[in-house]
Write an enzyme that holds these catalytic residues in place. Structure first.
Site, PDB file in Angstrom:
ATOM      1  N   TYR A 184       0.836  -1.203   0.000  1.00 24.55           N
ATOM      2  CA  TYR A 184       0.000   0.000   0.000  1.00 24.55           C
ATOM      3  C   TYR A 184       0.868   1.249   0.000  1.00 24.55           C
ATOM      4  CZ  TYR A 184       0.940   0.418   5.051  1.00 24.55           C
ATOM      5  OH  TYR A 184       1.551   0.555   6.275  1.00 24.55           O
ATOM      6  N   CYS A 185       0.329   2.316  -0.570  1.00 21.82           N
ATOM      7  CA  CYS A 185       0.981   3.623  -0.575  1.00 21.82           C
ATOM      8  C   CYS A 185      -0.111   4.679  -0.698  1.00 21.82           C
ATOM      9  CB  CYS A 185       2.006   3.726  -1.697  1.00 21.82           C
ATOM     10  SG  CYS A 185       1.333   3.395  -3.340  1.00 21.82           S
ATOM     11  N   THR A 186       0.250   5.932  -0.854  1.00 24.46           N
ATOM     12  CA  THR A 186      -0.728   7.015  -0.784  1.00 24.46           C
ATOM     13  C   THR A 186      -1.856   6.867  -1.797  1.00 24.46           C
ATOM     14  OG1 THR A 186       1.025   8.505  -0.045  1.00 24.46           O
ATOM     15  CG2 THR A 186      -1.035   9.515  -0.784  1.00 24.46           C
ATOM     16  N   CYS A 191       3.091   1.354  -5.414  1.00 23.71           N
ATOM     17  CA  CYS A 191       2.880  -0.093  -5.299  1.00 23.71           C
ATOM     18  C   CYS A 191       2.835  -0.783  -6.657  1.00 23.71           C
ATOM     19  CB  CYS A 191       1.589  -0.372  -4.535  1.00 23.71           C
ATOM     20  SG  CYS A 191       1.708   0.104  -2.805  1.00 23.71           S
ATOM     21  N   ILE A 213      -4.110   4.275  -0.160  1.00 22.36           N
ATOM     22  CA  ILE A 213      -4.648   4.643   1.148  1.00 22.36           C
ATOM     23  C   ILE A 213      -5.792   5.639   1.005  1.00 22.36           C
ATOM     24  CG2 ILE A 213      -4.100   5.723   3.368  1.00 22.36           C
ATOM     25  CD1 ILE A 213      -1.136   4.887   2.780  1.00 22.36           C
TER      26      ILE A 213
END
Length: 302
Positions: A184-186, A191, A213
């Protein structure tokens, strides 16, 4: 005054002439008084822009006219165009600076052989079905996780995305190669590359959260598997998904709960220091000379 918002988006797709698209995007944003950061490469586009809702809707409609950008997943977030000092549209060798432009292969459908995309409800479903076997793997710079992360997530010891390949190849995560891993990332873009890096290096079951996210937080707020605030690479610094957000960050001076990062007072420095309000009032605390903060990777916008 019209309500303002921020858009996060990316699209991995072959771009034959990135420089021409750069000129087009620059002119389009200027005509709509939109500010923010847009990166282009031969592999696609990655942007975070802000402005009035009507301007952003026009931007979305026009941008989707480019054949490769028709399927862009635009994510709306709280904020304004004033959260960005200016408009910056650039062409780079990589949309995300992993330091290895050949790491991914892209076609009109996106990144080839990356992690499987999961919608937010599918994330919770997988965890419900597989329990503690599921591993959340943070695809951001380590300092971002200080104020918010998925519960019990692995947070790799990286200062920038350029550190990820060496980190994955170090062997320290080989024990989870056979477990289901949710990266996961912003907003999802980091990703796309990270999941590909992991798949190439023998991780058997790799997923990524569709929309990152931001999409998960907008769906579930603080009522599910995410906890804390989301770090952002703009003037907002952090956003919350509800009015009951848990503060998980700790002041680097006194260990009090905080979610507030401050720029180092040294003009030539790009460090961020996590401080509570009282400690931030002391000038002596606003210097990385006395701080263990990680450097901010300004390239990362998604």
């Amino acid at each position: 005054m019209e309500i303002q918002k921020i858009l996060l988006y990316y699209s991995f797709t072959p771009v034959a002439d990135p420089e021409a698209v750069q000129l087009w995007q620059q002119a389009l944003c200027e005509s709509l008084e939109i500010k923010g950061r847009i990166l282009l490469s031969k592999d696609g586009i990655n942007g975070t822009v802000g402005g009035s809702i009507s301007a952003l809707k026009k931007y979305v409609k026009t941008t989707k006219k480019y054949p490769g950008f028709k399927k862009i997943d635009f994510k709306w977030s709280q904020g304004t165009g004033n959260d960005f000092p200016r408009l910056n549209v650039r062409v780079k060798s990589e949309l995300v600076a992993f330091g290895s432009p050949a790491e991914i292969v892209v076609d009109q459908n996106g990144v080839i052989n990356g992690g499987k995309h999961l919608k937010p409800y599918e994330v919770d479903k997988l965890v419900a079905e597989r329990g503690d076997d599921v591993v959340f793997f943070d695809g951001r710079n380590a300092f971002e996780a200080k104020i918010g992360k998925f519960k019990n997530a692995i947070v790799p010891d990286v200062e920038t995305s350029r550190d990820f390949i060496k980190e994955i190849e170090s062997g320290k995560y080989d024990h989870i190669k056979d477990r289901p891993i949710i990266t996961y990332c912003t907003g999802g873009i980091r990703c796309e590359i990270l999941s590909t890096v992991m798949v190439k290096r023998g991780f058997k079951e790799v997923y990524q959260i569709e929309g990152g996210i931001v999409r998960y937080g907008n769906k579930f707020g603080d009522d599910s598997l995410w906890e804390g605030s989301l770090f952002t690479f703009d003037a907002r610094m952090a956003i919350d998904f509800s009015t009951k957000t848990k503060v998980i960050g700790e002041c680097e001076r006194c260990s009090s709960a905080t979610k507030n990062f401050y720029n180092c007072a040294t003009k030539t420095c790009h460090e961020l220091i996590l401080l509570c309000d009282p400690c931030s009032q002391l000038d002596s605390n606003l210097s990385c000379v006395h701080s263990g903060s990680n450097a901010r990777d300004a390239e990362m916008i998604g």
